[in-house]
Design an enzyme around this catalytic site. Structure first.
Site, PDB file in Angstrom:
ATOM      1  N   HIS A  22     -22.136 -13.221  19.634  1.00  0.00           N
ATOM      2  CA  HIS A  22     -22.842 -13.847  17.993  1.00  0.00           C
ATOM      3  C   HIS A  22     -23.658 -12.664  17.497  1.00  0.00           C
ATOM      4  CE1 HIS A  22     -27.145 -15.723  17.806  1.00  0.00           C
ATOM      5  NE2 HIS A  22     -26.177 -16.536  16.590  1.00  0.00           N
ATOM      6  N   ASP A  30     -10.252  -6.533  -0.440  1.00  0.00           N
ATOM      7  CA  ASP A  30      -8.941  -6.391  -0.696  1.00  0.00           C
ATOM      8  C   ASP A  30      -8.610  -5.431  -0.635  1.00  0.00           C
ATOM      9  OD1 ASP A  30     -10.521  -4.791  -2.345  1.00  0.00           O
ATOM     10  OD2 ASP A  30     -11.449  -6.615  -3.835  1.00  0.00           O
TER      11      ASP A  30
END
Length: 145
Positions: A22, A30
């Site tokens: 968590h 990219d």
């Protein structure tokens, strides 16, 4: 192959998503992003486009509901007010898979700093510029039965 798991989520990526806790963040970047240099942990996803991979990940990864912002994207030319079509596609996937979350644009310096702190960077084969997104992992609540 597994039932109900998108096939583009390979063993290394699935293990990473499962191992994250968590509050950990994963960055999908990219093909132009310097992932090898910046990553604490790097998963290569060469040949995979960012949008389908984002969709697959958000099918299995909970987004953090304990913070006001848990989804972050690149901005165009360092201007968070600007967006490219890839950002609209990201927003559509996030709205579908993680409704109620805003996709927050970060300027270049803030984005790079956050990606460098990410649990893992996934280097995609995405050719479009500014196609970078960070997801903060949430929790899965126990079954109430």
């Amino acid at each position: 192959m597994l039932i109900g798991i998108p096939p583009m989520l390979g063993p290394e990526l699935l293990a990473t998503l499962r191992a994250m806790g968590h509050g950990d963040e994963i960055a999908l970047v990219d093909g132009n992003y310097p992932a090898q240099e910046d990553a604490r942990r790097l998963i290569r996803a060469d040949g995979l486009r960012l949008i389908p991979l984002l969709d697959a990940i958000l099918q299995v990864l909970p987004v953090d509901r304990f913070v006001p912002q848990a989804l972050f994207r690149a901005s165009v030319m360092g201007d968070p007010a600007r967006a490219d079509p890839v950002h609209d596609e990201m927003q559509a996937i996030c709205a579908k898979r993680a409704p109620g979350f805003e996709l927050v644009a970060l300027d270049g310096d803030a984005l790079y700093a956050r990606i460098k702190r990410a649990h893992t960077i996934v280097a995609t084969g995405e050719l479009r510029l500014y196609a970078n997104i960070i997801i903060r992992k949430g929790v899965i609540y126990p079954d109430k039965s």
